[in-house]
Motif scaffolding. Structure first.
Motif, PDB file in Angstrom:
ATOM      1  N   PHE A 235       4.762   4.529 -56.940  1.00 18.67           N
ATOM      2  CA  PHE A 235       5.224   5.482 -55.918  1.00 18.67           C
ATOM      3  C   PHE A 235       5.103   6.912 -56.452  1.00 18.67           C
ATOM      4  O   PHE A 235       5.886   7.792 -56.116  1.00 18.67           O
ATOM      5  N   ALA A 236       4.088   7.121 -57.266  1.00 16.61           N
ATOM      6  CA  ALA A 236       3.914   8.406 -57.954  1.00 16.61           C
ATOM      7  C   ALA A 236       3.743   9.574 -56.994  1.00 16.61           C
ATOM      8  O   ALA A 236       4.127  10.702 -57.305  1.00 16.61           O
ATOM      9  N   ASP A 241       7.206  18.719 -53.813  1.00 22.34           N
ATOM     10  CA  ASP A 241       6.013  19.566 -53.920  1.00 22.34           C
ATOM     11  C   ASP A 241       5.922  20.270 -55.268  1.00 22.34           C
ATOM     12  O   ASP A 241       4.817  20.573 -55.744  1.00 22.34           O
ATOM     13  N   ASP A 242       7.075  20.555 -55.856  1.00 23.36           N
ATOM     14  CA  ASP A 242       7.085  21.247 -57.148  1.00 23.36           C
ATOM     15  C   ASP A 242       6.365  20.458 -58.240  1.00 23.36           C
ATOM     16  O   ASP A 242       5.950  21.037 -59.263  1.00 23.36           O
ATOM     17  N   PHE A 243       6.233  19.147 -58.045  1.00 26.66           N
ATOM     18  CA  PHE A 243       5.611  18.304 -59.069  1.00 26.66           C
ATOM     19  C   PHE A 243       4.247  17.769 -58.640  1.00 26.66           C
ATOM     20  O   PHE A 243       3.720  16.853 -59.279  1.00 26.66           O
ATOM     21  N   GLN A 293      11.128  15.356 -66.221  1.00 24.38           N
ATOM     22  CA  GLN A 293      11.796  15.961 -65.061  1.00 24.38           C
ATOM     23  C   GLN A 293      11.230  15.388 -63.758  1.00 24.38           C
ATOM     24  O   GLN A 293      11.974  15.090 -62.817  1.00 24.38           O
ATOM     25  N   TYR A 294       9.915  15.237 -63.718  1.00 25.28           N
ATOM     26  CA  TYR A 294       9.259  14.650 -62.546  1.00 25.28           C
ATOM     27  C   TYR A 294       9.773  13.237 -62.289  1.00 25.28           C
ATOM     28  O   TYR A 294      10.090  12.859 -61.155  1.00 25.28           O
ATOM     29  N   ALA A 295       9.855  12.421 -63.363  1.00 23.87           N
ATOM     30  CA  ALA A 295      10.273  11.032 -63.213  1.00 23.87           C
ATOM     31  C   ALA A 295      11.710  10.920 -62.720  1.00 23.87           C
ATOM     32  O   ALA A 295      12.018  10.098 -61.845  1.00 23.87           O
TER      33      ALA A 295
END
Length: 435
Positions: A235-236, A241-243, A293-295
């Motif tokens: 589900f990447a 949107d920031d990532f 942070q993304y995860a």
């Protein structure tokens, strides 16, 4: 002088099996992508410098390579010696678990018949060392009347285990929790056992401080962000949107992996190694921190997808037996086929033991609740099962390697359960062998 001749038999068998494999069939040191991280750190340890190191690996296993003076054949020799000592630890553990000497000998020899144990020892991977350390831990844990010295030794081993693989930091706390639940008012014992926590905590904090000093954030490894992001692979694209700058290449290489029938768990590595993030000119530690942070955000926004990934992929893979070798590097033509045939026989046996173990999980839990006590079987089961859950929550990749250091415990737990049921399904064989 060794009084118990079974230890000599076990050692002789282990030495002969390893010499036969390495000197005759597979005179080869097996390297994997992970191996270079350990060899690089070993070079830094040897030169007593940290400069330019990427912080991917912890120093426990790298120290073994450093002690080999850069010669990986010496490392394999060390791992063979460690493997023999591991088998002796299994034998002593079985004696602690109230198996007879003959039973302990037979079971230990049975455990040594599995060929993947030897091939792990020919690979530059930490698993053989971790197997040895976990074997020592459970041998010491099962000593009937442990002294402060035993607890001190256990703490030191836990400390080195954490330096080898920080994931195992949970184990000393879990054992201490079991001790507290069994004897909550035995303050003297609890104080004595507290030393078990000291060394692993110092090891974790100490190495994490090194990472903080050189890479800017507190973690036991700069790989942590990548590990967390690997669990987002299915589900990447469902990230804020920031990532997008992280997720879009990730998704591209995921789809490419699917099209090329490659392991999608490694999609993030395919993207990184192919230079998908080079334009940002970030060091590895920094981009890994960004992935962390993304995860965290992506998992928080997609809890059901994350749970599905954890249960049906990451956790399931833990229970798959695995072997690490270079299939085409055997010394004789067709030797690889013969060993593959052996592995194809042994792998279903390991699956059977794992399936039986999972069946025993609720049985041992119900037994502990009913009897209001935690026996050794319950404690061993709990450590293995909790490890399987924690590794699934943390990462998705080579999860089948996580189970290897617990494999002997899985088998012993199953055998111990049926031993306590008086070997009901093996009685004719037991009587014949006077087991």
């Amino acid at each position: 002088m060794i009084k118990d001749k079974n230890i000599l038999y076990i050692s002789a068998y282990g030495l002969l099996a390893r010499m036969l494999l390495f000197l005759v069939f597979y005179t080869h040191v097996t390297m994997y992508p992970d191996s270079t991280g350990y060899t690089d750190l070993a070079e830094h340890i040897t030169s007593l410098t940290y400069s330019d190191y990427d912080g991917m690996r912890t120093p426990g296993y790298a120290l073994l390579i450093a002690l080999s003076f850069g010669n990986l054949y010496i490392t394999v020799f060390y791992q063979f010696i460690i493997g023999i000592l591991t088998a002796v630890a299994w034998y002593l553990l079985l004696l602690n678990l109230r198996f007879s000497k003959k039973q302990s000998l037979y079971i230990t020899l049975f455990l040594q018949t599995f060929i993947h144990v030897y091939f792990f020892e020919t690979a530059i991977l930490m698993e053989s060392l971790v197997l040895f350390l976990t074997s020592l831990v459970f041998y010491l844990i099962t000593i009937q009347k442990p002294t402060f010295v035993i607890h001190l030794l256990l703490g030191v081993i836990f400390g080195f285990l954490v330096l080898t693989k920080p994931f195992y930091l949970f184990m000393p706390f879990l054992f201490y929790g079991f001790w507290f639940l069994k004897e909550p008012r035995n303050y003297r014992a609890l104080v004595s056992r507290f030393i078990v926590l000291v060394f692993p905590i110092l090891a974790y904090l100490g190495w994490s401080s090194v990472i903080k000093t050189h890479h800017g954030y507190f973690s036991s490894t700069t790989l942590m962000g990548i590990y967390l992001a690997q669990n987002c692979v299915r589900f990447a694209e469902k990230s804020p949107d920031d990532f997008k700058w992280l997720s879009e290449p990730y998704v591209t290489y995921r789809e490419k992996s699917i099209a090329e029938n490659k392991d999608i768990a490694m999609s993030i590595w395919y993207a990184y190694d192919d230079g998908a993030y080079d334009k940002y000119q970030m060091p590895f530690s920094e981009i890994s921190n960004e992935f962390a942070q993304y995860a965290k955000v992506t998992i928080a926004n997609n809890p059901m997808e994350y749970l599905h990934q954890v249960i049906f992929y990451s956790w399931r893979d833990f229970w798959k037996p695995t072997i690490y070798w270079n299939y085409n590097d055997f010394n004789f033509k067709n030797a690889n086929r013969y060993f593959l045939a052996i592995w194809n026989i042994q792998k279903p046996i390991l699956y059977i033991f794992r399936a039986l173990f999972l069946v025993l999980v609720p049985i041992l839990i119900i037994k502990a609740i009913k009897n209001r006590t935690m026996d050794v079987g319950f404690i061993i089961m709990s450590v293995i099962f909790i490890a399987s859950v924690l590794q699934a929550l943390l990462t998705y990749g080579t999860n089948n390697r996580f189970s290897f250091p617990f494999e002997f415990l899985i088998i012993i737990t199953v055998v111990m359960y049926f031993r306590d049921r008086e070997w009901w399904f093996l009685k004719p064989l037991v009587n014949k062998l006077k087991f």
